[in-house]
Design an enzyme around this catalytic site. Structure first.
Site, PDB file in Angstrom:
ATOM      1  CB  SER A 236      -0.977  -0.217   1.715  1.00 56.68           C
ATOM      2  OG  SER A 236      -1.894   0.660   1.044  1.00 56.68           O
ATOM      3  CG  ASP A 464      -6.511  -3.045  -3.453  1.00 57.09           C
ATOM      4  OD1 ASP A 464      -6.586  -1.955  -2.954  1.00 57.09           O
ATOM      5  OD2 ASP A 464      -5.056  -3.340  -3.641  1.00 57.09           O
ATOM      6  CG  HIS A 491      -5.301  -2.573   0.569  1.00 63.78           C
ATOM      7  ND1 HIS A 491      -4.874  -1.987  -0.643  1.00 63.78           N
ATOM      8  CD2 HIS A 491      -4.972  -2.319   1.043  1.00 63.78           C
ATOM      9  CE1 HIS A 491      -4.280  -1.911   0.117  1.00 63.78           C
ATOM     10  NE2 HIS A 491      -3.984  -1.484   0.941  1.00 63.78           N
TER      11      HIS A 491
END
Length: 524
Positions: A236, A464, A491
Site C-alpha cells: 500500500s 483492490d 487490499h
C-alpha cells in the site's frame, strides 16, 4: 477532518477478523546518501552506528503488540536519525525496529512496511512472522519491520488528540453545508493542526515526517543492519516508500516487491476519486455476494444495495444507536468507517453483513468494532497514533487544497464515485487540516528517475478497493518492473496464503527470478 480514505493493509484486516471472532550489527556497507562533503561527514555517524538489540516489551504501543512482542524470537532496537536532513548536526529522532533472525543460511534482511501512511512496521513484522513460519523466506532472511518517523514506537511520536478528544472527533458529524457549518468545521481543523504541532514537538517535526525523509532513514537502517543492498517488501503506502527509495538510492537496491501500488505520477485529487470508486466497486461486489445469502440486510437486488445501505445508516446522523450493551454508541461516521474497514478484505464480508443486520435491529456493536480497528482503538479505549500519523504524513506528502471551490469539487467527485458513503446532507467544502499545516509539502507527483535500478516486482489486485489495479500497472511501467496480477477483491495479497503469489514473491526475493511477464494469479 479529512475526507480522504487512507490506504491500510492486510495486517489491519487480519487483526479485525480476529477481534470480530470476538547485539550489534556489522559496520556500514553500501553507498551512503546524497549530499555535499560536509553533509556526508555529518551523516557518517548515523550510517556507522551499531544497533543495540534487546527485548521488545518497551516498544509495544497497543494491547496486541504487548502480547506479540513478548515472544523472545523478536528483538528490538532504536535507530538514530537526523530530525532534519538539512541539519544533520541538529535534533535527532529514533526509529523503532523489530527483527526476527533467519533460521537458516542467511541472505540478509527483508525489510517490510505495511502502509498507512501511519501503520506500524514493527507490529506488521510480528504479525507476518507466523504467516511465513514455513516459508523459505523465514530461513533466508532476517524479517525486519520499522515504524517510520513519527509512527508507533518511534520518537518523537506524532500526537494530535488525546483519547477523550478522539472519541469526540469520531462522533463529530461535520455534515452542515451552511456557511456557519463550514466555518465551524474549518475552525476544528485549524485547531487540530495547531494541536499536532504543539504536542508532536513543533513545526520542525511536522515538516520532516514525509516520505522524502523516511527513505533516507531507510537507507541508514539498511546500513545499520549490515546489508550492502536493500531487500524490501512494501504494501500500500509502503509502495510509495519503495518507489521513492528506488529513485533516491537505485544503486542500493537488491530487490523490491511493491504490493498495492500508489502511482507516483498521480495527483492527490485523481487518486482520491479513484480510491472512492474502488471502494464503491468493493461495496457492489459485497452487495452482490450478500444478495445470494439468506436474510441479506441490503436485500436481494444488488442494484438497490446503495439505497438500502443509505436507509440503514443515514438515520444515525440524527440518532446514533447503542453498542457494546449500551456502554457506547455508533455514530454515522463510524458506521461508514466500519463498512470501509470490512471492504478491505472479502473474508470480512460475513462480518459486515452481520453488522448491518444488527444495525437494523438497533445494535451497532459489530460496525463499531470494525471502526475501532480502522481508528486504532484498543478494547481498553486507548488510541494508537495511526490516524494522526496518516494525516500528518499526508499533509507533507500530498498536494494541498486551500480553495473551498476546489475542495467542493473534490467532495462532489468523491460522492459521485462512492455514493454508498454520501451522507445526503449536501457538500461541506471545509478545508481539511492540511490547509492549515505549519509547513509546506515536501513531495509532488512525478515520474521516478530510476536509472540503474535492478528488476522489481509490482503486484496489483484487480478488485483492490484502496489502491486500484491500474495504479500497479502504471507503477510497474514507471519503474521498468514486472507486473504480477492477482484476480480478487481485497487490499494487497503477498504472503497471505495464495500459493501462486507467495511462490513468485519468494523466488524473486531469494533468487532474483521474476515471474513471466503478464503472470496472473487467482484465488485457490
Amino acid at each position: 477532518m479529512s475526507d480522504r480514505i487512507r490506504s491500510t493493509t492486510f495486517v489491519a484486516a487480519l487483526c479485525c477478523a480476529a477481534l470480530l471472532l470476538v547485539a550489534c550489527t556489522q559496520s556500514t556497507t553500501g553507498t551512503a546518501g546524497p549530499g555535499g562533503p560536509d553533509q556526508q561527514a555529518q551523516l557518517a555517524r548515523f550510517y556507522e552506528q551499531q544497533l543495540s538489540w534487546g527485548p521488545c516489551a518497551d516498544f509495544a504501543v497497543s494491547a496486541s503488540d504487548r502480547e506479540a512482542f513478548a515472544d523472545p524470537k523478536f528483538e528490538c532496537a532504536r535507530l538514530e536519525v537526523p530530525l532534519d536532513y538539512a541539519d544533520p548536526g541538529g535534533r535527532t529522532g529514533q526509529i523503532a525496529v523489530l527483527r526476527q533472525r533467519a533460521t537458516g543460511e542467511r541472505i540478509g534482511s527483508l525489510v517490510i512496511n505495511p502502509g498507512g501512511p501511519g501503520a506500524s512496521g514493527t507490529s506488521a513484522a510480528a504479525s507476518l512472522s507466523s504467516r511465513v513460519a514455513q516459508s523459505p523466506l523465514n530461513q533466508r532472511f532476517d524479517l525486519v519491520g520499522f515504524d517510520p518517523r513519527g509512527v508507533g514506537a518511534s520518537r518523537p511520536a506524532l500526537d494530535c488528540l488525546n483519547d477523550a478528544e478522539w472519541e469526540a472527533e469520531r462522533a463529530d458529524l461535520d455534515v452542515d453545508p451552511s456557511p456557519a457549518g463550514v466555518d465551524q468545521t474549518e475552525a476544528e481543523n485549524r485547531q487540530y493542526a495547531q494541536r499536532c504541532s504543539e504536542r508532536s514537538g513543533g513545526p520542525e517535526v511536522l515538516s520532516n515526517v514525509g516520505t522524502r525523509d523516511v527513505v533516507k532513514d531507510l537507507d541508514i537502517l539498511r546500513a545499520a543492519l549490515g546489508d550492502e543492498k536493500l531487500t524490501y517488501l512494501g504494501f500500500s503506502y509502503g509502495t510509495r516508500i519503495g518507489s521513492a527509495y528506488a529513485e533516491a538510492f537505485p544503486q542500493n537496491v537488491r530487490a523490491l516487491v511493491l504490493d498495492g501500488a500508489l502511482d507516483p505520477t498521480e495527483t492527490t485529487v485523481d487518486r482520491t476519486v479513484k480510491q472512492n470508486a474502488g471502494f464503491q466497486q468493493a461495496f457492489d461486489a459485497f452487495a452482490a455476494d450478500c444478495a445470494r445469502q439468506p436474510n441479506c440486510p441490503l436485500g436481494t437486488d444488488p442494484a438497490q444495495a446503495t439505497t438500502a445501505f443509505q436507509a440503514l445508516t443515514r438515520p444515525l446522523i440524527d440518532k446514533p444507536v447503542g453498542a457494546e450493551n449500551g456502554s457506547r454508541t455508533l455514530s454515522y461516521p463510524d458506521a461508514v468507517t466500519g463498512t470501509i474497514q470490512a471492504l478491505y478484505l472479502s473474508q470480512l464480508w460475513p462480518a459486515l453483513s452481520r453488522g448491518l443486520s444488527m444495525l437494523a435491529s438497533g445494535d451497532g456493536t459489530i460496525l463499531l468494532r470494525l471502526a475501532d480497528i480502522y481508528n486504532g482503538r484498543d478494547p481498553d479505549g486507548r488510541y494508537a497514533n495511526d490516524i494522526e500519523a496518516f494525516i500528518s504524513i499526508s499533509c507533507v506528502d500530498e498536494e494541498r487544497i486551500t480553495d473551498r471551490d476546489q475542495q467542493a469539487e473534490l467532495i462532489r467527485r468523491a460522492n459521485e464515485a462512492a455514493p454508498f458513503r454520501n451522507d445526503g446532507r449536501g457538500i461541506v467544502p471545509a478545508l481539511d487540516p492540511c490547509a492549515f499545516w505549519p509547513s509546506p509539502p515536501t513531495s509532488q507527483p512525478h515520474v521516478p528517475q530510476v536509472q540503474g535500478l535492478p528488476a522489481t516486482l509490482v503486484i496489483s489486485t484487480t478488485g483492490d478497493p484502496a489502491t486500484p489495479y491500474q495504479a500497479g500497472v502504471d507503477l510497474a511501467k514507471a519503474l521498468h518492473g514486472n507486473l504480477l496480477t492477482y484476480e480478487g477483491t481485497q487490499h494487497t495479497v503477498a504472503l497471505q496464503g495464495v500459493p501462486c503469489v507467495d511462490d513468485a514473491v519468494s523466488k524473486y526475493l531469494i533468487d532474483g527470478a521474476l515471474p513471466p511477464v503478464d503472470t496472473v494469479c487467482r484465488a485457490g
